[in-house]
Scaffold this motif. Sequence first.
Motif, mmCIF file in Angstrom:
data_model
loop_
_atom_site.group_PDB
_atom_site.id
_atom_site.type_symbol
_atom_site.label_atom_id
_atom_site.label_comp_id
_atom_site.label_asym_id
_atom_site.label_seq_id
_atom_site.Cartn_x
_atom_site.Cartn_y
_atom_site.Cartn_z
ATOM 1 N N VAL A 79 -16.598 -8.702 27.291
ATOM 2 C CA VAL A 79 -15.354 -9.214 27.875
ATOM 3 C C VAL A 79 -14.733 -8.205 28.838
ATOM 4 C CG1 VAL A 79 -13.046 -10.063 27.383
ATOM 5 C CG2 VAL A 79 -14.953 -10.788 25.945
ATOM 6 N N PRO A 80 -14.497 -6.930 28.426
ATOM 7 C CA PRO A 80 -13.967 -5.974 29.406
ATOM 8 C C PRO A 80 -14.949 -5.665 30.523
ATOM 9 C CG PRO A 80 -14.503 -4.857 27.342
ATOM 10 C CD PRO A 80 -14.590 -6.327 27.078
ATOM 11 N N SER A 81 -16.248 -5.786 30.247
ATOM 12 C CA SER A 81 -17.248 -5.560 31.287
ATOM 13 C C SER A 81 -17.078 -6.569 32.412
ATOM 14 C CB SER A 81 -18.660 -5.669 30.690
ATOM 15 O OG SER A 81 -19.639 -5.549 31.697
ATOM 16 N N VAL A 82 -16.763 -7.802 32.055
ATOM 17 C CA VAL A 82 -16.613 -8.865 33.048
ATOM 18 C C VAL A 82 -15.238 -8.821 33.711
ATOM 19 C CG1 VAL A 82 -16.475 -11.368 33.381
ATOM 20 C CG2 VAL A 82 -18.275 -10.394 31.933
ATOM 21 N N PHE A 83 -14.176 -8.762 32.917
ATOM 22 C CA PHE A 83 -12.833 -8.947 33.451
ATOM 23 C C PHE A 83 -12.168 -7.664 33.923
ATOM 24 C CE2 PHE A 83 -13.305 -12.796 30.868
ATOM 25 C CZ PHE A 83 -12.952 -13.746 31.810
ATOM 26 N N ILE A 84 -12.599 -6.516 33.409
ATOM 27 C CA ILE A 84 -11.983 -5.246 33.804
ATOM 28 C C ILE A 84 -12.950 -4.402 34.629
ATOM 29 C CG2 ILE A 84 -10.858 -3.142 32.959
ATOM 30 C CD1 ILE A 84 -10.018 -4.640 30.488
ATOM 31 N N GLY A 85 -14.254 -4.618 34.430
ATOM 32 C CA GLY A 85 -15.240 -3.837 35.157
ATOM 33 C C GLY A 85 -15.537 -2.512 34.517
ATOM 34 N N ALA A 86 -15.176 -2.374 33.231
ATOM 35 C CA ALA A 86 -15.424 -1.126 32.497
ATOM 36 C C ALA A 86 -16.307 -1.444 31.301
ATOM 37 C CB ALA A 86 -14.117 -0.506 32.048
ATOM 38 N N PRO A 87 -17.638 -1.320 31.434
ATOM 39 C CA PRO A 87 -18.533 -1.741 30.369
ATOM 40 C C PRO A 87 -18.758 -0.681 29.319
ATOM 41 C CG PRO A 87 -19.827 -0.992 32.207
ATOM 42 C CD PRO A 87 -18.378 -0.866 32.616
ATOM 43 N N ASP A 88 -19.239 -1.123 28.180
ATOM 44 C CA ASP A 88 -19.770 -0.239 27.161
ATOM 45 C C ASP A 88 -21.076 0.347 27.707
ATOM 46 O OD1 ASP A 88 -19.678 0.244 23.999
ATOM 47 O OD2 ASP A 88 -21.755 -0.115 24.585
ATOM 48 N N PRO A 89 -21.471 1.581 27.295
ATOM 49 C CA PRO A 89 -22.729 2.138 27.794
ATOM 50 C C PRO A 89 -23.939 1.229 27.582
ATOM 51 C CG PRO A 89 -21.486 3.841 26.705
ATOM 52 C CD PRO A 89 -20.713 2.563 26.505
ATOM 53 N N TYR A 342 -19.114 -14.613 17.810
ATOM 54 C CA TYR A 342 -19.302 -15.663 18.819
ATOM 55 C C TYR A 342 -17.972 -16.331 19.159
ATOM 56 C CZ TYR A 342 -20.737 -19.968 21.091
ATOM 57 O OH TYR A 342 -20.857 -20.997 21.980
ATOM 58 N N HIS A 343 -17.264 -16.769 18.137
ATOM 59 C CA HIS A 343 -16.010 -17.489 18.376
ATOM 60 C C HIS A 343 -14.928 -16.577 18.955
ATOM 61 C CE1 HIS A 343 -17.290 -21.305 16.682
ATOM 62 N NE2 HIS A 343 -17.836 -20.645 15.670
ATOM 63 N N LEU A 344 -14.887 -15.320 18.504
ATOM 64 C CA LEU A 344 -13.913 -14.380 19.053
ATOM 65 C C LEU A 344 -14.187 -14.091 20.528
ATOM 66 C CD1 LEU A 344 -13.591 -11.847 16.087
ATOM 67 C CD2 LEU A 344 -11.738 -13.249 17.031
ATOM 68 N N THR A 345 -15.465 -13.956 20.885
ATOM 69 C CA THR A 345 -15.823 -13.668 22.275
ATOM 70 C C THR A 345 -15.370 -14.782 23.198
ATOM 71 O OG1 THR A 345 -17.754 -12.366 21.600
ATOM 72 C CG2 THR A 345 -17.741 -13.190 23.849
ATOM 73 N N VAL A 346 -15.659 -16.018 22.825
ATOM 74 C CA VAL A 346 -15.260 -17.152 23.664
ATOM 75 C C VAL A 346 -13.739 -17.271 23.728
ATOM 76 C CG1 VAL A 346 -15.368 -19.661 23.913
ATOM 77 C CG2 VAL A 346 -17.411 -18.395 23.222
ATOM 78 N N SER A 347 -13.071 -17.127 22.586
ATOM 79 C CA SER A 347 -11.606 -17.273 22.556
ATOM 80 C C SER A 347 -10.910 -16.181 23.365
ATOM 81 C CB SER A 347 -11.106 -17.241 21.105
ATOM 82 O OG SER A 347 -11.645 -18.309 20.363
ATOM 83 N N ILE A 348 -11.352 -14.935 23.180
ATOM 84 C CA ILE A 348 -10.733 -13.829 23.917
ATOM 85 C C ILE A 348 -11.067 -13.926 25.398
ATOM 86 C CG2 ILE A 348 -10.699 -11.316 24.191
ATOM 87 C CD1 ILE A 348 -11.159 -11.128 21.162
ATOM 88 N N GLY A 349 -12.294 -14.386 25.702
ATOM 89 C CA GLY A 349 -12.666 -14.591 27.100
ATOM 90 C C GLY A 349 -11.745 -15.593 27.776
ATOM 91 N N LYS A 350 -11.421 -16.696 27.094
ATOM 92 C CA LYS A 350 -10.493 -17.690 27.647
ATOM 93 C C LYS A 350 -9.119 -17.068 27.902
ATOM 94 C CE LYS A 350 -12.512 -21.812 25.455
ATOM 95 N NZ LYS A 350 -12.260 -22.888 24.459
ATOM 96 N N MET A 351 -8.656 -16.261 26.944
ATOM 97 C CA MET A 351 -7.352 -15.623 27.099
ATOM 98 C C MET A 351 -7.350 -14.670 28.288
ATOM 99 S SD MET A 351 -5.278 -13.292 24.335
ATOM 100 C CE MET A 351 -6.484 -11.958 24.479
ATOM 101 N N MET A 352 -8.403 -13.856 28.387
ATOM 102 C CA MET A 352 -8.499 -12.907 29.503
ATOM 103 C C MET A 352 -8.609 -13.645 30.833
ATOM 104 S SD MET A 352 -8.336 -9.726 28.530
ATOM 105 C CE MET A 352 -9.188 -8.798 29.797
ATOM 106 N N SER A 353 -9.296 -14.784 30.823
ATOM 107 C CA SER A 353 -9.443 -15.572 32.037
ATOM 108 C C SER A 353 -8.091 -16.047 32.544
ATOM 109 C CB SER A 353 -10.354 -16.774 31.758
ATOM 110 O OG SER A 353 -10.571 -17.526 32.922
ATOM 111 N N ARG A 354 -7.195 -16.402 31.621
ATOM 112 C CA ARG A 354 -5.856 -16.857 32.009
ATOM 113 C C ARG A 354 -4.964 -15.695 32.438
ATOM 114 N NH1 ARG A 354 -6.665 -20.308 27.395
ATOM 115 N NH2 ARG A 354 -5.554 -18.800 26.080
#
Length: 426
Positions: A79-89, A342-354
Motif C-alpha cells: 500500500v505505501p509502495s503504491v500510494f506513497i512511493g516508499a516501498p519495503d526492501p 487480504y481484507h485489510l490490504t483491500v480496505s486500507i487501499g480503498k481508504m488511501m485511494s480516497r
Amino acid sequence: MGPDLILLVMAACIAGSLIGTFTGLVPGIHVNTLASMMLVSYPAMESFLLSFTSSANVPVVVSSCIMSASVVHSFIDFVPSVFIGAPDPDEVLTTLPGHRLLMQGQGMRAVRAAAVGSAVGASSAILLAVPLQYLMLHGLADQLDAFTIAVLLFTMSAMVLKERGLENKVWAAVLAAVSGTLGLLCMDLPIPSVGIAGEGTLLFPLLTGLFGIPALLSSFKNASVPEQHDDGVSPVDHVPGVKGVIMGSVAGWYPGMTATVGASLSSIFMPEDRPERFISVVASIGTVTSIFSLVTLSVSGSGRSGTVLVIKEIIGDGISGFCSPEFLLLLLCAAVASLFGYHLTVSIGKMMSRLTNRINTMLLNKAVLCLVVALVLLLTGPFGLLILAISALVGMIPLAADMSRIPLTGCLMLPVIIHGLFGQIV
C-alpha cells in the motif's frame, strides 16, 4: 494442545496482525524491527502471559504473534509502495509499475493485484508446507544445500547481466561488491551495536540505508496524483501468484535470497508484460518466502528472515521435526493472518485511494525519516547511525545512475558466498 492454548494463539494472531498492519503501512519500518523489540521485551511478555498459561506455552504464543505480523506485513506493505512511493526492501521492484498505475488513476488495480498475489502465495505455501517439510527431512535439504554457492553465484551474475548497456553492468557489479562488503563487515567485524534499548543487529541500519532511506528521499519528489478510480474487480487471475510460488520456494530456502532477488530472477525467466501481473508475482514471492522460511527453520534450524530468526531465539528446538505441534500452530496462524491480510490490504487501499490528494506526502516521509533515524540510534547506537549513513550513500547511487537497486541485495548474498568458500573473515 488444549483449547485454552489455541485461544491464546488466536489472540496472539490478532495482535500480530495489528502489528503487521502498522509495520506494513509505515515506510522504512520493517516487521523485523518490531520482532527484535519483542525479543528484547520477551521477559516482560512472559510475566504477563503466565497469568493465562504455563511457561511451556509462552514461547509458541509469542512466536504466533510474530509469525502473524510477518504474514500480514507481506500483504500490506504494498500500500505505501503504491500510494506513497516508499516501498519495503522486499518490494522495491514494484515502485515503478505501482506508481505508473497510480498516475493513471488506477492505484487500486495495483493494490488488488498485490492482494491476490499474496493470497495465492499464502494459500499455496500453507498447503505445500507439510509435504515440503517431509521431503526436506528425508534428503531433499542436503541435495539443495549442495548447490547453495552455485545458485547464489548464478543469481548475482544474472542480476549484473540483466542491466542494459555495458556501463550499467559495470555499475551493477560494483554495487553488488560494495554492498556485499558492507554486509560482510556488519556480520563479521566486532562493530559495537549497543543502543539505548540494548544490543541490536547492524543488518537493520544496513538494509534500511540501502533500500529504505533512498526510497523515502526519492519519494520527496512525487508530484500530486490524479483522482483514483476503482472498479472493484480483481485485475489478475491466479497465474502470476503461482509463478511467485515457484520462485518464492527458492528464495525461502537459500540464504541471502530475498523476495526482491526472487522477483528479479522471475522478471528474467518468467517475464510479465502488464504492471499489475508483475506486482502480483512479487507479492506472491514475498508472502511465500515468509511462510516457507518457517519450513526452513523447522528443517535446518536456521532462519531466512529477521522474524524467523527471532522465532528461533524464542521457541528454540521446539519447532524442529516433522509436524511438531508448534509448527502446526504457527502454520494455523499464517492461514488466519493471510485472511486478515487480504481484507485489510483491500480496505486500507480503498481508504488511501480516497485520501491520496489530501496527504502531505513530503511531511509524512520526513516524519518517517526522523523515526527511522531515532530507531537506529535506539537499537544500534552511534555505530548503527554510521552504518546507516554509509549504506544510504551507496543506496543513492542506483537512483543517480538511473538503474535497478537489485544489485544492492549483494549485501546478503556475497557474505553467504564468502562464508561458504572461505569461512568467517575474522
